[in-house]
Scaffold this motif. Structure first.
Motif, mmCIF file in Angstrom:
data_model
loop_
_atom_site.group_PDB
_atom_site.id
_atom_site.type_symbol
_atom_site.label_atom_id
_atom_site.label_comp_id
_atom_site.label_asym_id
_atom_site.label_seq_id
_atom_site.Cartn_x
_atom_site.Cartn_y
_atom_site.Cartn_z
ATOM 1 N N LEU A 51 3.777 13.901 41.281
ATOM 2 C CA LEU A 51 3.685 13.309 41.016
ATOM 3 C C LEU A 51 4.519 13.140 39.583
ATOM 4 C CD1 LEU A 51 1.683 10.544 39.929
ATOM 5 C CD2 LEU A 51 1.100 12.309 38.472
ATOM 6 N N VAL A 52 5.017 14.001 38.673
ATOM 7 C CA VAL A 52 5.467 13.558 37.821
ATOM 8 C C VAL A 52 6.670 13.698 37.797
ATOM 9 C CG1 VAL A 52 6.326 15.188 35.583
ATOM 10 C CG2 VAL A 52 4.276 15.107 36.079
ATOM 11 N N GLN A 53 7.615 14.523 39.198
ATOM 12 C CA GLN A 53 8.942 14.084 39.749
ATOM 13 C C GLN A 53 8.884 13.114 40.202
ATOM 14 O OE1 GLN A 53 11.030 16.763 39.280
ATOM 15 N NE2 GLN A 53 10.203 18.503 39.852
ATOM 16 N N ARG A 54 7.680 12.632 40.511
ATOM 17 C CA ARG A 54 7.663 10.573 40.818
ATOM 18 C C ARG A 54 8.140 9.963 39.670
ATOM 19 N NH1 ARG A 54 4.738 6.641 44.460
ATOM 20 N NH2 ARG A 54 3.819 5.785 43.505
ATOM 21 N N LEU A 55 7.373 10.097 38.735
ATOM 22 C CA LEU A 55 7.245 9.703 37.776
ATOM 23 C C LEU A 55 8.654 9.395 36.672
ATOM 24 C CD1 LEU A 55 4.095 9.659 36.272
ATOM 25 C CD2 LEU A 55 4.567 7.656 37.142
ATOM 26 N N PHE B 32 20.496 -4.293 20.439
ATOM 27 C CA PHE B 32 18.972 -4.765 21.004
ATOM 28 C C PHE B 32 18.410 -3.307 22.059
ATOM 29 C CE2 PHE B 32 19.548 -6.005 25.985
ATOM 30 C CZ PHE B 32 18.169 -6.975 25.232
ATOM 31 N N VAL B 33 19.576 -2.252 21.906
ATOM 32 C CA VAL B 33 19.099 -1.155 22.045
ATOM 33 C C VAL B 33 17.879 -0.967 22.016
ATOM 34 C CG1 VAL B 33 20.076 1.579 22.736
ATOM 35 C CG2 VAL B 33 21.276 -0.476 23.258
ATOM 36 N N ALA B 34 17.893 -0.561 20.368
ATOM 37 C CA ALA B 34 17.251 0.127 19.879
ATOM 38 C C ALA B 34 15.025 -1.039 19.571
ATOM 39 C CB ALA B 34 17.408 -0.278 17.910
ATOM 40 N N ILE B 35 15.499 -2.148 19.932
ATOM 41 C CA ILE B 35 14.427 -2.884 19.989
ATOM 42 C C ILE B 35 14.074 -2.618 21.519
ATOM 43 C CG2 ILE B 35 13.691 -5.099 20.541
ATOM 44 C CD1 ILE B 35 15.712 -6.398 18.010
ATOM 45 N N THR B 36 14.573 -2.628 22.314
ATOM 46 C CA THR B 36 14.539 -1.959 23.770
ATOM 47 C C THR B 36 13.665 -0.693 23.292
ATOM 48 O OG1 THR B 36 16.457 -3.306 24.778
ATOM 49 C CG2 THR B 36 14.842 -2.244 25.913
ATOM 50 N N ILE B 37 14.100 0.541 23.561
ATOM 51 C CA ILE B 37 13.683 1.775 22.882
ATOM 52 C C ILE B 37 12.110 2.002 22.202
ATOM 53 C CG2 ILE B 37 13.537 3.759 22.153
ATOM 54 C CD1 ILE B 37 16.639 3.468 23.336
ATOM 55 N N LEU B 38 12.659 0.893 21.248
ATOM 56 C CA LEU B 38 11.047 0.851 19.951
ATOM 57 C C LEU B 38 10.100 0.011 20.704
ATOM 58 C CD1 LEU B 38 12.313 1.082 16.641
ATOM 59 C CD2 LEU B 38 11.728 2.868 18.065
ATOM 60 N N ASP B 39 9.818 -1.269 21.197
ATOM 61 C CA ASP B 39 9.325 -1.523 21.967
ATOM 62 C C ASP B 39 8.865 -1.855 23.413
ATOM 63 O OD1 ASP B 39 8.904 -3.452 19.637
ATOM 64 O OD2 ASP B 39 9.832 -5.148 20.642
ATOM 65 N N GLN B 40 9.450 -0.192 23.910
ATOM 66 C CA GLN B 40 9.061 0.325 25.144
ATOM 67 C C GLN B 40 7.261 0.535 24.895
ATOM 68 O OE1 GLN B 40 11.147 3.582 26.460
ATOM 69 N NE2 GLN B 40 12.035 3.129 28.825
ATOM 70 N N ALA B 41 6.805 1.157 24.446
ATOM 71 C CA ALA B 41 5.720 0.669 24.048
ATOM 72 C C ALA B 41 4.567 0.005 24.605
ATOM 73 C CB ALA B 41 5.556 1.952 22.581
ATOM 74 N N SER B 42 5.120 -1.388 23.276
ATOM 75 C CA SER B 42 4.344 -2.716 23.751
ATOM 76 C C SER B 42 4.526 -3.215 25.490
ATOM 77 C CB SER B 42 4.332 -3.289 22.707
ATOM 78 O OG SER B 42 4.929 -2.908 21.552
ATOM 79 N N HIS B 43 5.573 -3.334 25.638
ATOM 80 C CA HIS B 43 5.979 -3.516 27.229
ATOM 81 C C HIS B 43 5.360 -2.465 28.356
ATOM 82 C CE1 HIS B 43 8.482 -5.552 25.216
ATOM 83 N NE2 HIS B 43 7.947 -7.062 25.638
ATOM 84 N N PRO C 126 3.203 1.026 28.571
ATOM 85 C CA PRO C 126 2.205 1.625 27.061
ATOM 86 C C PRO C 126 1.987 2.920 27.819
ATOM 87 C CG PRO C 126 0.756 -0.746 28.531
ATOM 88 C CD PRO C 126 2.465 -0.657 28.753
ATOM 89 N N GLU C 127 2.025 3.193 29.681
ATOM 90 C CA GLU C 127 2.054 4.137 30.305
ATOM 91 C C GLU C 127 3.168 4.505 30.078
ATOM 92 O OE1 GLU C 127 1.024 3.285 34.062
ATOM 93 O OE2 GLU C 127 -1.007 3.933 34.101
ATOM 94 N N TYR C 128 3.879 4.133 29.607
ATOM 95 C CA TYR C 128 5.188 4.873 29.590
ATOM 96 C C TYR C 128 4.657 6.357 28.208
ATOM 97 C CZ TYR C 128 10.305 6.937 28.370
ATOM 98 O OH TYR C 128 11.311 7.741 28.324
ATOM 99 N N LEU C 129 3.806 5.819 27.180
ATOM 100 C CA LEU C 129 3.888 6.491 25.783
ATOM 101 C C LEU C 129 3.439 7.863 26.535
ATOM 102 C CD1 LEU C 129 4.668 6.525 22.710
ATOM 103 C CD2 LEU C 129 2.250 6.660 22.983
ATOM 104 N N ASN C 130 1.546 7.853 27.567
ATOM 105 C CA ASN C 130 1.213 8.975 28.169
ATOM 106 C C ASN C 130 1.848 9.407 28.869
ATOM 107 O OD1 ASN C 130 -1.248 7.952 26.183
ATOM 108 N ND2 ASN C 130 -1.671 6.372 28.224
ATOM 109 N N PHE C 131 3.737 9.156 29.929
ATOM 110 C CA PHE C 131 3.645 9.892 30.425
ATOM 111 C C PHE C 131 4.654 10.948 29.526
ATOM 112 C CE2 PHE C 131 8.110 10.089 32.851
ATOM 113 C CZ PHE C 131 7.647 11.233 33.488
#
Lengths: 202, 202
Positions: free
Chosen positions: A66-70, A90-101, A103-108
Motif C-alpha cells: 500500500l505505502v509503495q503504491r501511494l 505559486f510553488v509555495a502556495i501549491t505546497i502549502l495548500d496541498q493540505a486543504s486540496h 487532506p489525505e496527503y497529510l495523513n500519508f
DNA sequence: GTCTATAGATCGATAGAC
DNA sequence: GTCTATCGATCTATAGAC
C-alpha cells in the motif's frame, strides 16, 4: 484471462486487489500499522479476511504494498513560470495548500514518518519518489536563473521546501495553528524576500 | 513520609513510578502507542503489570504522562552571541547535531508526530514547550539586530528553524542520507548567506 | 476463488493471595 | 503495595466447506 495473476504481488490490478488496498488505505492512514487490524481492513474493503490473505502474504506485505503504491502516485508539482517572483510564490502556495486540496496527503506523510523507524525502506521510497524530485526540480530552476546570484542552488531549494514543510508540520500536522499562529502569506513573503532581494557583495 | 502519594498522578516522584516511566519510555519510543504492550512495559520497568496499573489508570494515561514529561524537559537552546555570523552558525550546528548527541530525541519527535492524529493535545504540548520557545528566542534575536534588515523577524526565524528541521527529517528520520546526500555545512552556509548578505532595495 | 469458523497467541485490565 | 494468575476480548493467520 485478462486479469493479472494474484501470485504476482506487485501487479495488483484486479478488482478484489483494489478493494483490499482501498480498505487498507482507509485503515492504515487513520490508525497506523500496529493500530490497524486485518479484520477491519477486510470489512472496510468489503471482502473476507481469507480473501485478503489470498492476495497478500501477511499484514506486513499488505502494508508495504500500500505505502509503495501511494508513494509512487505522481505528485502535482506545478510548471515553473519564467519570472521568479511569480513562479516561486505559486510553488509555495501549491505546497502549502496541498493540505486543504488533498487532506489525505497529510495523513500519508504522518504514516510514513510514524513507521520510518520500523519500515526504513518505505521512508526511503518516499524520499526517492516525492522529496527528491521536488528538490531537484527547484534546484534546476534556481540554477537556470543566475540573476538570483544564489551560490548553492540545491541548498537553497532545500531551504525553500524545508520552510514550507516545517510550516505545515507545526501548523496543521501538530495542531499548532492556535499556539503559534501565522498567516501563510507572511512566511511566503519573507521567503521570497530572502531569495529575490538583490544582494551586494559582503 | 517524604514520598509523594501515588494517588496524585501528576506528582510521579517515587522509585516505582520512575521505573515504570523508564520502561514506558523505552517501549513507546521504540514501538509507538499501539505497538507497545503493557506486559512489555512492566517487564522492561522491572515491575509487575498490576503495579503499573496501581500507578497509572490505563495505557492511555501512562502514555500521556510519559509524553507530557518528555515534552517538559527543557531543551538545550544555546546562548546567542552578539555577532550574527557566529551566533546563527552555532545555533544551526547545535540543532543539526542534536541527533548525534541525543539520539533518543529523534525517536521522541517521531513518536509525537506519529500519534499527533490520535493524541492532538500531546502534539500541542510539544509545540507549546519545544517549538514555540525556540521560534520566539530566535525571533527576539533577529528583532534585536536591525542591521540584518529583516522585514519579518518571526517569519525569518521559522524559515531558519524549518530548514534545519526539514534537513533532519529527510536525512536522518526518513533515512534519506544516501538518496539525497548533502553536507551539513552546505545547508548552513546557504542559510547564513541568505540572511546575512547585505541587501539593497529592490 | 471466496466464504465462515476457528485455532493459537497476545492484548488490556483485574481479582485475590501475601 | 506488589505479586501471580487469569478473565474476556481481540489479534494474525489458516483450515475446510462450497
Amino acid at each position: 484471462m485478462a486479469r493479472t495473476k494474484p501470485s504476482e504481488p506487485d501487479a495488483a490490478g484486479s478488482d478484489k486487489t483494489e478493494q483490499i488496498l482501498q480498505g487498507a488505505m482507509q485503515e492504515f492512514l487513520a490508525h497506523g500499522y500496529a493500530g490497524t487490524s486485518m479484520d477491519k481492513v477486510a470489512k472496510t474493503g468489503g471482502v473476507s479476511k481469507a480473501t485478503v490473505y489470498s492476495y497478500f502474504a501477511d499484514k506486513e506485505g499488505l502494508f508495504v504494498a500500500l505505502v509503495q503504491r501511494l508513494a509512487r502516485k505522481k505528485v502535482h508539482f506545478p510548471v515553473l513560470d519564467e519570472e521568479p517572483a511569480v513562479a516561486l510564490r505559486f510553488v509555495a502556495i501549491t505546497i502549502l495548500d496541498q493540505a486543504s486540496h488533498e487532506p489525505e496527503y497529510l495523513n500519508f506523510v504522518r504514516l510514513v514518518i510514524a513507521e520510518s523507524g520500523r519500515f526504513p525502506q518505505l521512508a526511503q521510497t518516499f524520499v526517492k519518489n516525492l522529496a527528491k524530485p521536488g528538490i531537484e526540480r527547484l534546484t534546476q530552476y534556481f540554477a537556470s536563473h543566475p540573476e538570483l546570484k544564489l551560490p548553492d542552488a540545491e541548498a537553497t531549494a532545500r531551504i525553500f521546501i524545508g520552510s514550507l514543510v516545517y510550516f505545515q508540520l507545526t501548523q496543521h500536522m501538530m495542531h499548532g495553528k492556535d499556539i503559534i499562529p501565522m498567516e501563510r502569506d507572511r512566511l511566503i513573503d519573507s521567503l521570497l524576500h530572502l531569495i529575490l532581494s538583490p544582494q551586494s557583495n559582503s
